[in-house]
Scaffold this motif. Structure first.
Motif, PDB file in Angstrom:
ATOM      1  N   CYS A  88       0.976  -1.321   0.015  1.00 40.52           N
ATOM      2  CA  CYS A  88       0.067  -0.121  -0.110  1.00 40.52           C
ATOM      3  C   CYS A  88       0.896   1.276  -0.139  1.00 40.52           C
ATOM      4  O   CYS A  88       1.920   1.258   0.620  1.00 40.52           O
ATOM      5  CB  CYS A  88      -0.763  -0.064   1.173  1.00 40.52           C
ATOM      6  N   LEU A  89       0.533   2.295  -0.689  1.00 38.63           N
ATOM      7  CA  LEU A  89       1.097   3.535  -0.798  1.00 38.63           C
ATOM      8  C   LEU A  89       0.556   4.385   0.442  1.00 38.63           C
ATOM      9  O   LEU A  89      -0.539   4.315   0.738  1.00 38.63           O
ATOM     10  CB  LEU A  89       0.793   4.360  -2.230  1.00 38.63           C
ATOM     11  N   SER A  90       1.495   5.252   0.960  1.00 44.85           N
ATOM     12  CA  SER A  90       1.178   6.075   1.926  1.00 44.85           C
ATOM     13  C   SER A  90       0.583   7.362   1.178  1.00 44.85           C
ATOM     14  O   SER A  90       0.743   7.438   0.270  1.00 44.85           O
ATOM     15  CB  SER A  90       2.603   6.561   2.634  1.00 44.85           C
ATOM     16  N   ALA A  91      -0.085   8.199   2.162  1.00 46.31           N
ATOM     17  CA  ALA A  91      -0.587   9.502   1.434  1.00 46.31           C
ATOM     18  C   ALA A  91       0.453  10.257   0.765  1.00 46.31           C
ATOM     19  O   ALA A  91       0.116  10.729  -0.468  1.00 46.31           O
ATOM     20  CB  ALA A  91      -1.045  10.350   2.657  1.00 46.31           C
ATOM     21  N   GLU A  92       1.547  10.515   1.283  1.00 50.06           N
ATOM     22  CA  GLU A  92       2.718  11.329   0.670  1.00 50.06           C
ATOM     23  C   GLU A  92       3.329  10.587  -0.697  1.00 50.06           C
ATOM     24  O   GLU A  92       3.405  11.045  -1.867  1.00 50.06           O
ATOM     25  CB  GLU A  92       3.969  11.356   1.384  1.00 50.06           C
ATOM     26  N   GLN A  93       3.148   8.944  -0.655  1.00 49.63           N
ATOM     27  CA  GLN A  93       3.461   8.338  -1.984  1.00 49.63           C
ATOM     28  C   GLN A  93       2.564   8.445  -2.962  1.00 49.63           C
ATOM     29  O   GLN A  93       2.850   8.325  -3.956  1.00 49.63           O
ATOM     30  CB  GLN A  93       3.743   6.965  -1.663  1.00 49.63           C
ATOM     31  N   VAL A  94       1.036   8.613  -2.372  1.00 50.28           N
ATOM     32  CA  VAL A  94       0.007   8.701  -3.733  1.00 50.28           C
ATOM     33  C   VAL A  94       0.232  10.204  -4.249  1.00 50.28           C
ATOM     34  O   VAL A  94       0.236  10.365  -5.488  1.00 50.28           O
ATOM     35  CB  VAL A  94      -1.163   8.844  -2.875  1.00 50.28           C
ATOM     36  N   LYS A  95       0.680  11.215  -3.577  1.00 51.19           N
ATOM     37  CA  LYS A  95       0.707  12.614  -4.133  1.00 51.19           C
ATOM     38  C   LYS A  95       1.997  12.425  -5.134  1.00 51.19           C
ATOM     39  O   LYS A  95       1.970  12.965  -6.216  1.00 51.19           O
ATOM     40  CB  LYS A  95       1.120  13.407  -2.964  1.00 51.19           C
ATOM     41  N   LYS A  96       3.087  11.562  -4.570  1.00 49.75           N
ATOM     42  CA  LYS A  96       4.249  11.509  -5.360  1.00 49.75           C
ATOM     43  C   LYS A  96       3.964  11.069  -6.982  1.00 49.75           C
ATOM     44  O   LYS A  96       4.286  11.273  -7.983  1.00 49.75           O
ATOM     45  CB  LYS A  96       5.553  10.930  -4.830  1.00 49.75           C
ATOM     46  N   MET A  97       3.068   9.864  -6.571  1.00 52.47           N
ATOM     47  CA  MET A  97       2.521   9.223  -7.670  1.00 52.47           C
ATOM     48  C   MET A  97       1.862   9.793  -8.840  1.00 52.47           C
ATOM     49  O   MET A  97       1.984  10.194 -10.008  1.00 52.47           O
ATOM     50  CB  MET A  97       1.753   7.960  -7.352  1.00 52.47           C
ATOM     51  N   LEU A  98       0.969  10.884  -8.355  1.00 50.98           N
ATOM     52  CA  LEU A  98       0.377  11.666  -9.430  1.00 50.98           C
ATOM     53  C   LEU A  98       0.963  12.862  -9.970  1.00 50.98           C
ATOM     54  O   LEU A  98       0.977  13.200 -11.164  1.00 50.98           O
ATOM     55  CB  LEU A  98      -0.787  12.293  -8.507  1.00 50.98           C
ATOM     56  N   ARG A  99       2.184  13.216  -9.089  1.00 53.06           N
ATOM     57  CA  ARG A  99       2.886  14.250  -9.802  1.00 53.06           C
ATOM     58  C   ARG A  99       3.784  13.624 -11.078  1.00 53.06           C
ATOM     59  O   ARG A  99       3.997  14.193 -11.950  1.00 53.06           O
ATOM     60  CB  ARG A  99       3.876  14.936  -8.696  1.00 53.06           C
ATOM     61  N   ILE A 100       4.495  12.567 -10.543  1.00 54.26           N
ATOM     62  CA  ILE A 100       5.355  11.801 -11.425  1.00 54.26           C
ATOM     63  C   ILE A 100       4.260  11.344 -12.711  1.00 54.26           C
ATOM     64  O   ILE A 100       4.866  11.798 -14.097  1.00 54.26           O
ATOM     65  CB  ILE A 100       5.799  10.635 -10.851  1.00 54.26           C
ATOM     66  N   ALA A 101       3.287  11.020 -12.474  1.00 50.71           N
ATOM     67  CA  ALA A 101       2.634  10.490 -13.689  1.00 50.71           C
ATOM     68  C   ALA A 101       1.912  11.840 -14.606  1.00 50.71           C
ATOM     69  O   ALA A 101       2.140  11.800 -15.953  1.00 50.71           O
ATOM     70  CB  ALA A 101       1.209   9.942 -13.270  1.00 50.71           C
ATOM     71  N   GLY A 151     -10.585  -2.713   6.451  1.00 48.46           N
ATOM     72  CA  GLY A 151     -10.994  -2.552   7.744  1.00 48.46           C
ATOM     73  C   GLY A 151     -12.427  -3.004   8.474  1.00 48.46           C
ATOM     74  O   GLY A 151     -12.929  -2.879   9.399  1.00 48.46           O
ATOM     75  N   GLY A 152     -12.975  -4.016   7.330  1.00 49.64           N
ATOM     76  CA  GLY A 152     -14.219  -4.458   7.805  1.00 49.64           C
ATOM     77  C   GLY A 152     -15.528  -4.030   7.611  1.00 49.64           C
ATOM     78  O   GLY A 152     -16.605  -4.687   7.759  1.00 49.64           O
ATOM     79  N   ALA A 153     -15.562  -3.104   7.260  1.00 49.28           N
ATOM     80  CA  ALA A 153     -16.890  -2.236   6.678  1.00 49.28           C
ATOM     81  C   ALA A 153     -16.672  -1.354   5.583  1.00 49.28           C
ATOM     82  O   ALA A 153     -15.540  -0.579   5.299  1.00 49.28           O
ATOM     83  CB  ALA A 153     -17.547  -1.675   7.975  1.00 49.28           C
ATOM     84  N   LEU A 154     -17.517  -1.171   4.652  1.00 43.16           N
ATOM     85  CA  LEU A 154     -17.609  -0.325   3.638  1.00 43.16           C
ATOM     86  C   LEU A 154     -17.267   1.257   3.910  1.00 43.16           C
ATOM     87  O   LEU A 154     -16.743   1.944   3.173  1.00 43.16           O
ATOM     88  CB  LEU A 154     -18.863  -0.147   2.815  1.00 43.16           C
ATOM     89  N   ASN A 155     -17.731   1.639   5.253  1.00 39.60           N
ATOM     90  CA  ASN A 155     -17.285   3.039   5.858  1.00 39.60           C
ATOM     91  C   ASN A 155     -15.988   3.036   6.537  1.00 39.60           C
ATOM     92  O   ASN A 155     -15.893   3.910   7.400  1.00 39.60           O
ATOM     93  CB  ASN A 155     -18.629   3.509   6.461  1.00 39.60           C
ATOM     94  N   SER A 156     -15.136   2.124   6.635  1.00 42.56           N
ATOM     95  CA  SER A 156     -14.069   1.980   7.090  1.00 42.56           C
ATOM     96  C   SER A 156     -13.100   3.124   6.321  1.00 42.56           C
ATOM     97  O   SER A 156     -13.277   3.504   5.155  1.00 42.56           O
ATOM     98  CB  SER A 156     -13.380   0.754   7.106  1.00 42.56           C
ATOM     99  N   PRO A 157     -12.016   3.741   6.876  1.00 44.50           N
ATOM    100  CA  PRO A 157     -11.187   4.626   6.442  1.00 44.50           C
ATOM    101  C   PRO A 157     -10.478   3.723   5.308  1.00 44.50           C
ATOM    102  O   PRO A 157     -10.092   2.624   5.150  1.00 44.50           O
ATOM    103  CB  PRO A 157     -10.189   4.809   7.510  1.00 44.50           C
ATOM    104  N   ASP A 158     -10.119   4.510   3.979  1.00 43.83           N
ATOM    105  CA  ASP A 158      -9.225   4.095   3.056  1.00 43.83           C
ATOM    106  C   ASP A 158      -7.885   3.549   3.818  1.00 43.83           C
ATOM    107  O   ASP A 158      -7.362   4.231   4.460  1.00 43.83           O
ATOM    108  CB  ASP A 158      -9.111   5.052   1.891  1.00 43.83           C
ATOM    109  N   PRO A 159      -7.127   2.479   2.976  1.00 43.06           N
ATOM    110  CA  PRO A 159      -6.194   2.080   3.574  1.00 43.06           C
ATOM    111  C   PRO A 159      -4.969   3.033   3.558  1.00 43.06           C
ATOM    112  O   PRO A 159      -3.875   3.094   4.246  1.00 43.06           O
ATOM    113  CB  PRO A 159      -5.778   0.819   2.677  1.00 43.06           C
ATOM    114  N   VAL A 160      -5.011   4.058   2.508  1.00 46.99           N
ATOM    115  CA  VAL A 160      -4.202   5.109   2.598  1.00 46.99           C
ATOM    116  C   VAL A 160      -3.900   5.819   3.800  1.00 46.99           C
ATOM    117  O   VAL A 160      -2.887   6.496   4.139  1.00 46.99           O
ATOM    118  CB  VAL A 160      -4.322   6.131   1.376  1.00 46.99           C
ATOM    119  N   PHE A 161      -5.073   5.661   4.570  1.00 49.70           N
ATOM    120  CA  PHE A 161      -5.027   6.702   5.957  1.00 49.70           C
ATOM    121  C   PHE A 161      -4.498   5.792   7.081  1.00 49.70           C
ATOM    122  O   PHE A 161      -4.381   6.157   8.257  1.00 49.70           O
ATOM    123  CB  PHE A 161      -6.341   7.140   6.387  1.00 49.70           C
TER     124      PHE A 161
END
Length: 355
Positions: A222-235, A344-354
């Protein structure tokens, strides 16, 4: 607020998972029937539909208002009847509404069905590429890394996928290079996207790793929040330089993608169960191809759509509590709800990025 009556509108795109067989063992694979998955026993795909049964399924879906199909798997090129099914779809049409200047429906018109093939590309030959010309709207070829390719897929190398992209491009078949971004291949993402474009890809489809299927036991990807932002900038940088458009396939929390991108489109709301749905190799349906929840046979599609689980996607009653006070909650789902459900066990759990 719950609707008095369920919305049983059928999404316009059906993702047909033609087979569970695959020549890869991708560590990021989210297919719920995979033998390595913790979901084994809950979701079985032992009885794959035959050629005739898939044709009946396709006819059924067209009759319910489906306008387009995506053929995937497993690996669709392992089906000996793949081109027969491609020809079958391309010989069909769907009825599309036409709208007047006032926005009201003023008539209907028959149009060809849209068809996309999703493949790892390693089994595609030059003959296949030639046969696909003028038959499909796009072929999506997976390229999840260069140096990390074999490690992540369990077989082959990136050169084989790049060869397929070039073969298809030479035949003027629209090609999309698809990259599942993980913590392992993120360092080579710039080179990865560049290689896909240089091989001949017209567009980029970017997906971050999300737990599910075999990937459930590889959550270190899984990517962290900062890694997601980096992914978007690179792409966006590579797409802008190459003058190619890119799309992020899995929705992201708006708080992680609120920058301005030139050539990259980023979604923040889930299309599963609303714009598309999945049909497993045995004919069972799910609101999303990432979902491990079997809602019954496709012939009972309206019953599946009317189920409480599917209706949650229709009504968006799955927002995580952490987003309740967010000013963007009307246009953001807080990330992928199925990944949140699995992790997280439920549809309203936090996204794994968090996490």
């Amino acid at each position: 607020m719950k609707r008095l009556y369920p919305d049983v509108t059928v999404p316009k795109t059906a993702v047909l998972e033609l087979t569970s067989a695959c020549n890869h063992r991708c560590v990021f694979c989210s297919t719920p029937w995979d033998a390595d998955s913790p979901d084994t026993g809950k979701f079985s795909c032992n009885n794959e539909l035959s050629t005739g049964e898939w044709k009946k399924c396709i006819d059924f879906m067209i009759g319910k208002g489906v306008h387009g199909f995506a053929f995937t798997g497993g690996e669709p090129f392992l089906r000996q009847d793949l081109f027969e099914l491609i020809d079958y779809v391309k010989g069909k049409t769907a009825c599309h509404p036409e709208f007047g200047a006032d926005g009201r429906v003023c008539g209907h018109k028959e149009k060809p069905l849209e068809l996309t093939i999703i493949t790892n590309g390693r089994l595609v030959t030059s003959e296949h590429a030639a046969r696909l010309k003028n038959k499909v709207d796009a072929v999506v070829v997976s390229l999840p890394g260069l140096k990390t390719y074999s490690e992540l897929t369990g077989g082959g190398n990136a050169a084989e996928a790049l060869r397929t992209i070039t073969l298809l491009a030479q035949q003027k078949v629209p090609v999309v290079v698809s990259i599942c971004v993980t913590s392992r291949n993120l360092p080579e993402l710039f080179e990865n996207i560049s290689a896909g474009f240089l091989a001949g890809a017209d567009q980029l489809l970017l997906n971050r790793f999300l737990p599910g299927g075999r990937g459930t036991i590889h959550q270190e990807l899984c990517l962290s929040a900062e890694q997601v932002k980096k992914m978007l900038r690179i792409a966006d940088e590579v797409c802008t330089t190459a003058n190619r458009y890119g799309t992020v396939g899995t929705e992201l929390p708006l708080c992680l993608c609120n920058e301005k991108y030139n050539m990259l489109t980023v979604g923040t709301q889930c299309a599963g169960g609303v714009e598309f749905f999945a049909v497993a190799p045995d004919g069972s349906v799910r609101p999303c191809n990432h979902s491990p929840v079997n809602l019954g046979n496709y012939q009972d599609l309206e019953i599946a759509i009317a189920s409480e689980y599917w209706q949650t996607f229709k009504t968006r009653e799955y927002l995580p509590t952490m987003c309740n006070s967010c000013q963007h909650m009307l246009k953001c789902d807080g990330g992928c709800r199925e990944a949140a459900h699995i992790a997280g066990g439920a549809l309203n759990s936090p996204d794994p990025v968090f996490n």
